[in-house]
Every structure is written in structure tokens, then in C-alpha cells.
Design a protein around this motif. Structure first.
Motif, PDB file in Angstrom:
ATOM      1  N   VAL A   1       0.847  -1.229  -0.175  1.00 34.85           N
ATOM      2  CA  VAL A   1      -0.104   0.081   0.123  1.00 34.85           C
ATOM      3  C   VAL A   1       0.840   1.119   0.058  1.00 34.85           C
ATOM      4  O   VAL A   1       0.739   2.172  -0.614  1.00 34.85           O
ATOM      5  N   VAL A   2       1.952   1.288   0.520  1.00 32.38           N
ATOM      6  CA  VAL A   2       2.673   2.452   1.012  1.00 32.38           C
ATOM      7  C   VAL A   2       3.577   2.778  -0.407  1.00 32.38           C
ATOM      8  O   VAL A   2       3.392   3.889  -0.868  1.00 32.38           O
ATOM      9  N   PRO A   3       3.989   1.899  -0.943  1.00 37.06           N
ATOM     10  CA  PRO A   3       4.790   2.228  -2.276  1.00 37.06           C
ATOM     11  C   PRO A   3       3.989   2.628  -3.445  1.00 37.06           C
ATOM     12  O   PRO A   3       4.080   3.587  -4.172  1.00 37.06           O
ATOM     13  N   VAL A   4       2.597   2.052  -3.435  1.00 32.24           N
ATOM     14  CA  VAL A   4       1.759   2.382  -4.417  1.00 32.24           C
ATOM     15  C   VAL A   4       1.134   3.801  -4.209  1.00 32.24           C
ATOM     16  O   VAL A   4       1.142   4.697  -5.047  1.00 32.24           O
ATOM     17  N   LYS A   5       1.136   4.368  -2.772  1.00 33.91           N
ATOM     18  CA  LYS A   5       0.664   5.710  -2.700  1.00 33.91           C
ATOM     19  C   LYS A   5       1.854   6.583  -2.902  1.00 33.91           C
ATOM     20  O   LYS A   5       1.456   7.570  -3.582  1.00 33.91           O
ATOM     21  N   ILE A   6       2.984   6.073  -2.672  1.00 33.94           N
ATOM     22  CA  ILE A   6       4.025   7.080  -3.125  1.00 33.94           C
ATOM     23  C   ILE A   6       4.405   7.270  -4.478  1.00 33.94           C
ATOM     24  O   ILE A   6       4.490   8.418  -5.167  1.00 33.94           O
ATOM     25  N   VAL A   7       4.252   6.171  -5.331  1.00 31.18           N
ATOM     26  CA  VAL A   7       4.275   6.367  -6.764  1.00 31.18           C
ATOM     27  C   VAL A   7       2.845   7.277  -7.134  1.00 31.18           C
ATOM     28  O   VAL A   7       3.236   8.151  -8.234  1.00 31.18           O
ATOM     29  N   ALA A   8       1.737   7.141  -6.815  1.00 33.04           N
ATOM     30  CA  ALA A   8       0.547   7.763  -7.314  1.00 33.04           C
ATOM     31  C   ALA A   8       0.777   9.198  -6.815  1.00 33.04           C
ATOM     32  O   ALA A   8       0.504  10.042  -7.811  1.00 33.04           O
ATOM     33  N   VAL A   9       1.505   9.696  -5.811  1.00 30.34           N
ATOM     34  CA  VAL A   9       1.725  10.979  -5.411  1.00 30.34           C
ATOM     35  C   VAL A   9       2.640  11.536  -6.258  1.00 30.34           C
ATOM     36  O   VAL A   9       2.554  12.751  -6.722  1.00 30.34           O
ATOM     37  N   LEU A  10       3.755  10.795  -6.583  1.00 26.69           N
ATOM     38  CA  LEU A  10       4.928  11.303  -7.367  1.00 26.69           C
ATOM     39  C   LEU A  10       4.405  11.402  -8.941  1.00 26.69           C
ATOM     40  O   LEU A  10       4.891  12.321  -9.750  1.00 26.69           O
ATOM     41  N   VAL A  11       3.292  10.937  -9.156  1.00 34.16           N
ATOM     42  CA  VAL A  11       2.812  10.852 -10.487  1.00 34.16           C
ATOM     43  C   VAL A  11       1.797  11.824 -10.961  1.00 34.16           C
ATOM     44  O   VAL A  11       1.901  12.833 -11.685  1.00 34.16           O
ATOM     45  N   VAL A  12       0.990  12.160  -9.831  1.00 31.52           N
ATOM     46  CA  VAL A  12      -0.087  12.970 -10.006  1.00 31.52           C
ATOM     47  C   VAL A  12       0.331  14.361  -9.678  1.00 31.52           C
ATOM     48  O   VAL A  12      -0.311  15.244 -10.231  1.00 31.52           O
ATOM     49  N   LEU A  13       1.173  14.504  -8.805  1.00 31.69           N
ATOM     50  CA  LEU A  13       1.452  15.942  -8.315  1.00 31.69           C
ATOM     51  C   LEU A  13       2.050  16.676  -9.327  1.00 31.69           C
ATOM     52  O   LEU A  13       1.542  17.829  -9.405  1.00 31.69           O
ATOM     53  N   PRO A  14       3.074  16.362 -10.227  1.00 33.58           N
ATOM     54  CA  PRO A  14       3.381  17.162 -11.091  1.00 33.58           C
ATOM     55  C   PRO A  14       2.233  17.444 -12.151  1.00 33.58           C
ATOM     56  O   PRO A  14       2.201  18.693 -12.476  1.00 33.58           O
TER      57      PRO A  14
END
Length: 242
Positions: A13-26
Motif C-alpha cells: 500500500v505505501v509504495p503504491v501511494k508514494i508512486v501515485a503522489v509522485l505521478v499526479v502531483l506534477p
């Protein structure tokens, strides 16, 4: 289900959330920058440019185009109608159509109307009225006279037939059946009535006694009524038919 996911896949769960934030944030940062730039551009450049430059220019162009359209398509035709076609039409009506129509009415339609009226008057006066008079005198009145005569004859025939078929038989029945029967019934009635009276008188005499004068009058009435009934029955029986 959430508990099962947390318990079974908690390490992912934690790696998926980190990847989603890193993709959506920019992407979100770029979207917000573009939106803010568009609002600033509209507010400080495009809005004033349309309000103070493009709007007046477009309105001026609209007026120019409208003026050109009127100049090309409206004013020439209006001027043509006002200064050429209108006067031409009025002149044609005043100097050609109206005189022609007046002459047509005066020299053709009015004489034709007068001729038709004259012909109708002559037809009515010398054809229809005499024909109607002749038809009334020699056709309708004789036919009406014949019909009235036939109506009267039919009435007399019906009255005669009614008398022969109904009136005369009823009169014969009344004369030769009902009248003698009525006389007989009246005589029998009178006889029975006198007999009842006589019986009542006898009963009174037996009970109370009767003076001699009353007894004599009673016998006289009995004898006279019996004689009258016998004479009436005899006359009704032997009288010849009329």
C-alpha cells in the motif's frame, strides 16, 4: 474487506501511494499553473484587449458592413422604387389602367348589364307572366276544380257508404230489435214493480189493515198497469215493420 487488504497487502500500500503522489502531483502543479496563467492572461491582457481594442473594432466593422449592405442592397432599390418604379406605376395606373377600366365599364360592361336587365325584364313581362297566367287559368285552376269536385264526391260516397254499411244496419237493429226489447223490458219492469208494490200493500193490509178507499185505488192501479203492459207488448209484437 479493508481489514483483509490491510492485513494481507500492507507492504504494497505505501509504495503504491508514494508512486501515485509522485505521478499526479506534477500534473496537478502544471494544471494549476496553466489555469492561473489563463486567468491572469484573461484578466490583464485578453479582457482589456477585447474591451478596449477588439470590441470597438468589431462593432465598427459591423457598422461598416451594415452600411455597405444598405448601400448596395437597400438604398438603391428604395431609391429605384421611390424615384422610378413608384412614379411609373402611378403613371401607368392614372393614364392607362384607370382610363382603360373606365372605358371598359362605360362601353362594354354597363351596356352588357343594361342589355341583360332589359332582356330579363322583357322575358319576365312578356313570357313568364303570361305563361304563369295561362298555366294558372288553363291548368292549375281546372285541376284544382277537378280535385275539389273529386274530394266532394269522395266525401259524399264515403258518407253514403258509411250510412249503407254502418248507419242503416244500426238504425234497423235499433228500430226492430232494441226498441221492441226495450218496450218489453219496460213493460216487464213496470209489471214487476207493480207486483212488488201490490205484495207490499197486501203485507201491510195483513199486518195493519187498509181502508176501503185505498184498497179500491190499489186494485184500479193494478188493473190499469196490467192492461197497459199487455197492450204495449201486443202492439210491439204485431206492429208491421216500417
Amino acid at each position: 474487506m479493508e481489514r483483509e487488504v490491510r492485513q494481507g497487502g500492507g507492504c504494497l500500500v505505501v509504495p503504491v501511494k508514494i508512486v501515485a503522489v509522485l505521478v499526479v502531483l506534477p500534473v496537478r502543479v502544471v494544471w494549476e499553473l496553466l489555469a492561473g496563467a489563463a486567468r491572469a492572461l484573461d484578466r490583464y491582457l485578453l479582457g482589456p484587449l477585447y474591451t478596449y481594442v477588439l470590441g470597438p473594432v468589431l462593432r465598427g466593422l459591423g457598422r461598416v458592413v451594415s452600411f455597405l449592405l444598405k448601400l448596395v442592397f437597400v438604398w438603391p432599390w428604395t431609391a429605384l422604387w421611390r424615384y422610378l418604379l413608384g412614379p411609373l406605376v402611378r403613371a401607368l395606373y392614372a393614364y392607362l389602367i384607370a382610363p382603360l377600366a373606365s372605358a371598359l365599364y362605360r362601353y362594354l360592361l354597363r351596356p352588357l348589364g343594361l342589355a341583360a336587365w332589359w332582356a330579363a325584364d322583357l322575358l319576365w313581362r312578356y313570357v313568364l307572366v303570361p305563361a304563369s297566367r295561362w298555366a294558372y287559368r288553363y291548368v292549375l285552376r281546372p285541376v284544382a276544380t277537378v280535385l275539389a269536385w273529386a274530394w266532394g264526391v269522395a266525401g259524399r260516397v264515403l258518407r253514403r257508404a258509411g250510412w249503407v254499411l254502418i248507419g242503416w244496419p244500426l238504425s234497423q237493429v235499433y228500430r226492430y230489435v232494441l226498441t221492441p226489447v226495450g218496450h218489453v223490458v219496460r213493460a216487464v219492469w213496470r209489471t214487476a214493480r207493480d207486483a212488488v208494490r201490490e205484495a207490499g200493500a197486501e203485507v201491510r193490509r195483513m199486518l195493519f189493515g187498509t181502508p176501503a178507499g185505498e184498497q179500491a185505488r190499489s186494485r184500479a192501479r193494478t188493473l190499469s198497469s196490467t192492461t197497459a203492459a199487455a197492450d204495449a207488448a201486443t202492439a210491439a209484437e204485431f206492429s208491421p215493420p216500417r
